[in-house]
Design a protein around this motif. Structure first.
Motif, PDB file in Angstrom:
ATOM      1  N   LEU A   1      35.919  -0.760 -25.233  1.00  0.00           N
ATOM      2  CA  LEU A   1      35.178  -1.553 -24.248  1.00  0.00           C
ATOM      3  C   LEU A   1      34.010  -0.764 -23.653  1.00  0.00           C
ATOM      4  CD1 LEU A   1      37.929  -3.386 -22.172  1.00  0.00           C
ATOM      5  CD2 LEU A   1      36.709  -4.170 -24.190  1.00  0.00           C
TER       6      LEU A   1
ATOM      7  N   THR B   1      34.461  -6.951 -17.472  1.00  0.00           N
ATOM      8  CA  THR B   1      33.701  -6.596 -18.659  1.00  0.00           C
ATOM      9  C   THR B   1      33.234  -7.826 -19.432  1.00  0.00           C
ATOM     10  OG1 THR B   1      33.832  -5.292 -20.716  1.00  0.00           O
ATOM     11  CG2 THR B   1      35.865  -6.301 -19.972  1.00  0.00           C
TER      12      THR B   1
ATOM     13  N   TRP C   1      32.235 -16.674 -22.488  1.00  0.00           N
ATOM     14  CA  TRP C   1      33.473 -17.448 -22.583  1.00  0.00           C
ATOM     15  C   TRP C   1      34.674 -16.571 -22.248  1.00  0.00           C
ATOM     16  CZ3 TRP C   1      37.055 -15.831 -26.260  1.00  0.00           C
ATOM     17  CH2 TRP C   1      36.580 -14.992 -27.287  1.00  0.00           C
TER      18      TRP C   1
ATOM     19  N   ASP D   1      30.864 -10.794 -28.862  1.00  0.00           N
ATOM     20  CA  ASP D   1      31.824 -11.306 -29.845  1.00  0.00           C
ATOM     21  C   ASP D   1      31.251 -11.336 -31.261  1.00  0.00           C
ATOM     22  OD1 ASP D   1      30.113 -13.451 -29.868  1.00  0.00           O
ATOM     23  OD2 ASP D   1      31.585 -14.942 -29.209  1.00  0.00           O
TER      24      ASP D   1
ATOM     25  N   GLU E   1      32.611 -12.287 -24.438  1.00  0.00           N
ATOM     26  CA  GLU E   1      33.920 -12.619 -23.885  1.00  0.00           C
ATOM     27  C   GLU E   1      34.101 -11.868 -22.569  1.00  0.00           C
ATOM     28  OE1 GLU E   1      37.331 -11.456 -26.202  1.00  0.00           O
ATOM     29  OE2 GLU E   1      38.716 -12.578 -24.920  1.00  0.00           O
ATOM     30  N   LEU E   2      34.531 -12.584 -21.534  1.00  0.00           N
ATOM     31  CA  LEU E   2      34.692 -11.974 -20.211  1.00  0.00           C
ATOM     32  C   LEU E   2      36.165 -11.733 -19.895  1.00  0.00           C
ATOM     33  CD1 LEU E   2      32.951 -12.839 -16.901  1.00  0.00           C
ATOM     34  CD2 LEU E   2      35.444 -12.968 -16.989  1.00  0.00           C
ATOM     35  N   ALA E   3      36.433 -10.602 -19.239  1.00  0.00           N
ATOM     36  CA  ALA E   3      37.763 -10.398 -18.655  1.00  0.00           C
ATOM     37  C   ALA E   3      37.618  -9.610 -17.363  1.00  0.00           C
ATOM     38  CB  ALA E   3      38.681  -9.653 -19.616  1.00  0.00           C
TER      39      ALA E   3
ATOM     40  N   THR F   1      39.361 -16.770 -22.223  1.00  0.00           N
ATOM     41  CA  THR F   1      40.586 -17.559 -22.328  1.00  0.00           C
ATOM     42  C   THR F   1      41.531 -17.115 -21.221  1.00  0.00           C
ATOM     43  OG1 THR F   1      41.676 -16.018 -23.857  1.00  0.00           O
ATOM     44  CG2 THR F   1      40.416 -17.816 -24.841  1.00  0.00           C
ATOM     45  N   VAL F   2      42.332 -18.055 -20.743  1.00  0.00           N
ATOM     46  CA  VAL F   2      43.263 -17.750 -19.655  1.00  0.00           C
ATOM     47  C   VAL F   2      44.533 -18.565 -19.889  1.00  0.00           C
ATOM     48  CG1 VAL F   2      42.120 -19.487 -18.187  1.00  0.00           C
ATOM     49  CG2 VAL F   2      43.561 -17.741 -17.122  1.00  0.00           C
TER      50      VAL F   2
ATOM     51  N   VAL G   1      32.230  -8.494 -23.291  1.00  0.00           N
ATOM     52  CA  VAL G   1      32.299  -7.861 -24.619  1.00  0.00           C
ATOM     53  C   VAL G   1      31.608  -8.759 -25.638  1.00  0.00           C
ATOM     54  CG1 VAL G   1      33.843  -6.939 -26.390  1.00  0.00           C
ATOM     55  CG2 VAL G   1      34.512  -6.853 -23.984  1.00  0.00           C
TER      56      VAL G   1
ATOM     57  N   GLU H   1      40.418 -22.452 -22.624  1.00  0.00           N
ATOM     58  CA  GLU H   1      39.170 -21.780 -22.946  1.00  0.00           C
ATOM     59  C   GLU H   1      38.090 -22.281 -21.991  1.00  0.00           C
ATOM     60  OE1 GLU H   1      38.680 -21.719 -27.190  1.00  0.00           O
ATOM     61  OE2 GLU H   1      36.539 -21.341 -26.965  1.00  0.00           O
TER      62      GLU H   1
END
Lengths: 185, 122
Positions: free
Chosen positions: A73, A94, A139, A98, A104-106, A141-142, A96, A169
């Motif tokens: 990361l 972060t 985007w 894709d 992609e967010l987290a 996912t949770v 990242v 999503e």
């Protein structure tokens, strides 16, 4: 800068300093891939992470797995921001790449710093950081039972795209987002 | 044990194939490999069948390889019930760029609907 009222934001850019609901001074800063001390503080935060708050297999368990996960990361092309309370990392978010022009967010907030507004400030600063660097499509996912996280994502402007599976999503178009110029508040 | 492995050609399913074959050799499981039409996979069913056959041959394991056509999840669940399999094995999910594990639609369907124990290989 746009005046479109539907556009997400305005989002602050790092560094972003504020007082959280517990009266602690918190600063959200970007994390450079060369910041070895920052990296170590982040390893410490994740090593102490409440296992029950893990989501979809991350953060991984055990220091060596945490290190190799963070290496990909922080060492790669991702945009990382960290919330600091003094020298302690208390949150990390972060974006990242894709490989498909989207990110992609987290976001992770240490259990001792939850419920006092750190997560909201952290994710908004990450989005400001991304918008300032021309990140467009974001985007995530949770897990569908994770209501607190879903509420946070909706609050900052994410929309649900697909809710047919175990995971929801969500996505956001950051290309029209407004970036806050005054970062004091 | 009578084991039914479902693979559609995604990377995690091919990993599950290697590990399940290894395990079957050790444990003396009676293994059947069901090749599924997975729209999320880049590999064709024929390629997956060839690959499975060569993995089985290398391991010296005698196992049925079958091609299941139609809806992959429901065909697999149906076969497990009809032929008295004791366990269904699937790949454990792909990783997102972030490292999050994402289960495919087939795995979700089988987990919820299978009449027997389901193992996800990780």
């Amino acid at each position: 800068m746009t005046t479109d009222t539907d556009a997400p934001g305005p989002f602050p850019t790092p560094p972003h300093a504020f007082e959280d609901a517990d009266g602690r001074d918190i600063t959200v800063r970007s994390l450079a891939s060369t910041d070895a001390d920052g990296f170590e503080s982040l390893v410490e935060m994740y090593d102490d992470f409440d296992p029950s708050m893990r989501a979809q297999g991350i953060p991984p368990t055990g220091e060596s797995r945490v290190r190799s996960w963070l290496d990909t990361l922080v060492g790669g092309d991702a945009y990382n921001v960290v919330a600091w309370h003094g020298d302690d990392a208390v949150g990390h978010a972060t974006l990242v790449p894709d490989g498909d022009d989207a990110y992609e967010l987290a976001i992770f907030v240490h259990q001792d710093s939850q419920g006092c507004g750190v997560g909201t400030r952290l994710i908004r600063t990450l989005l400001g950081y991304g918008a300032a660097n021309d990140v467009g499509h974001v985007w995530l996912t949770v897990e569908r039972w994770n209501h607190a996280a879903i509420a946070l994502y909706e609050k900052v402007g994410f929309e649900t795209m697909n809710a047919e599976s175990f995971e929801i999503e969500m996505e956001m178009d950051l290309s029209t987002a407004r970036v806050q110029t005054d970062n004091t508040g | 044990m009578k084991v039914l492995l479902g693979i559609g050609g995604s990377d995690d399913s091919l990993d599950a194939l290697e590990r399940t074959v290894e395990r079957a050799v050790e444990a003396g499981d009676e293994l059947t490999v069901a090749v599924l039409d997975n729209p999320e996979s880049d590999r064709s069913a024929d390629e997956v069948i060839d690959h499975a056959s060569s993995v089985l041959e290398d391991a010296g394991l005698d196992a049925d390889v079958r091609h299941l056509t139609g809806d992959p999840g429901s065909e697999l669940v149906e076969l497990a019930g009809r032929e008295g399999f004791e366990q269904v094995v699937l790949g454990g999910g792909e990783r997102s760029p972030m490292g999050k594990i994402r289960l495919g639609h087939i795995a979700e369907f089988v987990l919820l609907n299978a009449p027997v124990t389901v193992t996800l290989v990780r």
